[in-house]
Design a protein around this motif. Structure first.
Motif, PDB file in Angstrom:
ATOM      1  N   ALA A  18       0.825  -1.217   0.000  1.00  0.00           N
ATOM      2  CA  ALA A  18       0.000   0.000   0.000  1.00  0.00           C
ATOM      3  C   ALA A  18       0.856   1.263   0.000  1.00  0.00           C
ATOM      4  O   ALA A  18       0.314   2.373   0.036  1.00  0.00           O
ATOM      5  CB  ALA A  18      -0.914   0.003   1.220  1.00  0.00           C
ATOM      6  N   ARG A  56      -9.026  -0.414   7.377  1.00  0.00           N
ATOM      7  CA  ARG A  56      -9.467   0.713   6.536  1.00  0.00           C
ATOM      8  C   ARG A  56      -8.263   1.422   5.920  1.00  0.00           C
ATOM      9  O   ARG A  56      -8.310   1.854   4.768  1.00  0.00           O
ATOM     10  CB  ARG A  56     -10.291   1.696   7.372  1.00  0.00           C
ATOM     11  CG  ARG A  56     -11.680   1.197   7.730  1.00  0.00           C
ATOM     12  CD  ARG A  56     -12.562   2.326   8.230  1.00  0.00           C
ATOM     13  NE  ARG A  56     -12.070   2.918   9.464  1.00  0.00           N
ATOM     14  CZ  ARG A  56     -12.382   2.481  10.674  1.00  0.00           C
ATOM     15  NH1 ARG A  56     -13.175   1.431  10.822  1.00  0.00           N
ATOM     16  NH2 ARG A  56     -11.922   3.095  11.757  1.00  0.00           N
ATOM     17  N   GLY A  59      -7.243  -0.464   3.054  1.00  0.00           N
ATOM     18  CA  GLY A  59      -8.297  -0.645   2.059  1.00  0.00           C
ATOM     19  C   GLY A  59      -8.724  -2.076   1.881  1.00  0.00           C
ATOM     20  O   GLY A  59      -9.108  -2.491   0.779  1.00  0.00           O
ATOM     21  N   ASP A 172     -15.814  -4.053  -4.268  1.00  0.00           N
ATOM     22  CA  ASP A 172     -16.457  -2.766  -3.985  1.00  0.00           C
ATOM     23  C   ASP A 172     -16.357  -1.837  -5.194  1.00  0.00           C
ATOM     24  O   ASP A 172     -17.302  -1.112  -5.512  1.00  0.00           O
ATOM     25  CB  ASP A 172     -15.802  -2.118  -2.763  1.00  0.00           C
ATOM     26  CG  ASP A 172     -16.009  -2.930  -1.495  1.00  0.00           C
ATOM     27  OD1 ASP A 172     -17.059  -3.584  -1.384  1.00  0.00           O
ATOM     28  OD2 ASP A 172     -15.125  -2.907  -0.624  1.00  0.00           O
ATOM     29  N   GLU A 191     -14.779   3.150  -2.306  1.00  0.00           N
ATOM     30  CA  GLU A 191     -14.643   3.376  -0.861  1.00  0.00           C
ATOM     31  C   GLU A 191     -16.013   3.599  -0.221  1.00  0.00           C
ATOM     32  O   GLU A 191     -16.264   3.139   0.907  1.00  0.00           O
ATOM     33  CB  GLU A 191     -13.741   4.585  -0.600  1.00  0.00           C
ATOM     34  CG  GLU A 191     -12.266   4.367  -0.908  1.00  0.00           C
ATOM     35  CD  GLU A 191     -11.978   4.357  -2.409  1.00  0.00           C
ATOM     36  OE1 GLU A 191     -12.852   4.828  -3.185  1.00  0.00           O
ATOM     37  OE2 GLU A 191     -10.898   3.881  -2.795  1.00  0.00           O
ATOM     38  N   ARG A 194     -17.620   0.237   0.124  1.00  0.00           N
ATOM     39  CA  ARG A 194     -16.990  -0.487   1.231  1.00  0.00           C
ATOM     40  C   ARG A 194     -17.543  -0.018   2.570  1.00  0.00           C
ATOM     41  O   ARG A 194     -17.837  -0.825   3.458  1.00  0.00           O
ATOM     42  CB  ARG A 194     -15.475  -0.283   1.196  1.00  0.00           C
ATOM     43  CG  ARG A 194     -14.717  -1.035   2.305  1.00  0.00           C
ATOM     44  CD  ARG A 194     -13.306  -0.503   2.446  1.00  0.00           C
ATOM     45  NE  ARG A 194     -13.315   0.890   2.893  1.00  0.00           N
ATOM     46  CZ  ARG A 194     -12.360   1.757   2.607  1.00  0.00           C
ATOM     47  NH1 ARG A 194     -11.333   1.411   1.863  1.00  0.00           N
ATOM     48  NH2 ARG A 194     -12.436   2.997   3.064  1.00  0.00           N
ATOM     49  N   ASP A 195     -17.696   1.300   2.721  1.00  0.00           N
ATOM     50  CA  ASP A 195     -18.223   1.834   3.979  1.00  0.00           C
ATOM     51  C   ASP A 195     -19.648   1.371   4.225  1.00  0.00           C
ATOM     52  O   ASP A 195     -20.035   1.078   5.362  1.00  0.00           O
ATOM     53  CB  ASP A 195     -18.165   3.365   3.963  1.00  0.00           C
ATOM     54  CG  ASP A 195     -16.746   3.904   4.077  1.00  0.00           C
ATOM     55  OD1 ASP A 195     -15.856   3.125   4.474  1.00  0.00           O
ATOM     56  OD2 ASP A 195     -16.532   5.086   3.778  1.00  0.00           O
TER      57      ASP A 195
END
Length: 287
Positions: A18, A56, A59, A172, A191, A194-195
């Protein structure tokens, strides 16, 4: 209950992939850089409530990065929501952590009021919270509300699990692309999805919900708060999963489910199966 597995070497590899430094991870979690180094060398482990923050940050889904075998107890549900015991004071409005601490230790159960407050804060249903509480007392927990999802996150995950049994479900990012295509504009990101799926966010714009429902082949009302519709869709998705796995006998046996699945709804299930069979797989490069 079993802690989530923290593999220091695997975490270090994911962090590097990452393009994050130990200092960046430390700043995000609120610890010293040396603490992250100790995690990665497996000298120590991060606190359970920091794992959602780490997931988070990288990711990745919490359960993928830090898996757990078995179902969570009350303390696990709190940690998975990213709260320490001390944090629950602000949630409950109490002056101490006594009620939460005693419930997590299997000494005294939570009041109905505290169950409602904590379930909302943790992003789970009250049934799931009560089941976790029973595990804290060493009891076998009943099925969480008979397996019927109640939060938006639970409904999305349930639909994904049943629509793609034994398969690679859409990511996602893929779900977001499908929603944006449905809307005819960029209304959501990977994102954001995903949330919603993990419960970090509990509400979405109507057009987003419409697109998610279309992608998953469920009624829009399923993603809202109509319990009767939710139970019917759950029955339909359960049958759908059975049919996609080839469990024809189970379909025949459950043709009229516990909620009185109608012939019309069963026909809808068959239509959805046919539609999904024609859709490209989520990992199809032609998609």
């Amino acid at each position: 209950m079993p802690d989530r597995v923290f593999d220091g070497r695997a975490f270090r590899a994911k962090r590097r992939a990452a393009d994050l430094t130990q200092r960046q991870v430390a700043d995000a979690v609120g610890v010293q850089e040396a603490a992250v180094a100790r995690w990665e060398s497996e000298t120590t482990k991060p606190l359970p409530e920091t794992l959602p923050v780490l997931a988070r940050l990288l990711g990745l889904p919490l359960g993928t990065l830090f898996p757990r075998e078995g179902k969570p107890d009350l303390a696990d549900l709190r940690a998975d929501a990213g709260y320490s015991q001390k944090d629950t004071i602000a949630i409950t409005g109490a002056s101490t952590t006594s009620s939460v601490r005693k419930a997590e230790s299997g000494v005294r159960r939570l009041s109905d009021e505290l169950v409602a407050l904590l379930a909302a804060a943790y992003g789970v249903s009250e049934g799931t919270l009560r089941a976790g509480q029973e595990r804290s007392f060493g009891n076998t927990a009943p099925d969480e509300e008979n397996g019927v999802p109640s939060t938006l996150a639970e409904k999305i995950q349930f639909a994904l699990d049943r629509t793609y049994p034994g398969e690679s479900a859409p990511s996602d990012a893929q779900l977001a692309a499908a929603v944006n295509e449905y809307a005819g504009a960029t209304v959501v990101s990977g994102e954001d999805i995903r949330d919603l799926r993990t419960g970090a966010v509990t509400e979405a714009a109507p057009i987003v919900l419409e697109g998610v429902a279309d992608m998953l082949g469920v009624k829009l009302a399923y993603l809202k708060s109509d319990d009767a519709v939710t139970r019917q869709v759950v029955e339909g998705l359960t049958l759908l999963a059975s049919k996609r796995r080839g469990d024809v006998g189970q379909i025949a046996a459950r043709g009229m489910g516990a909620e009185g699945l109608s012939a019309d709804l069963l026909a809808i299930v068959n239509e959805v199966v046919a539609d999904l069979a024609q859709r490209p797989r989520p990992d199809d490069p032609q998609r």
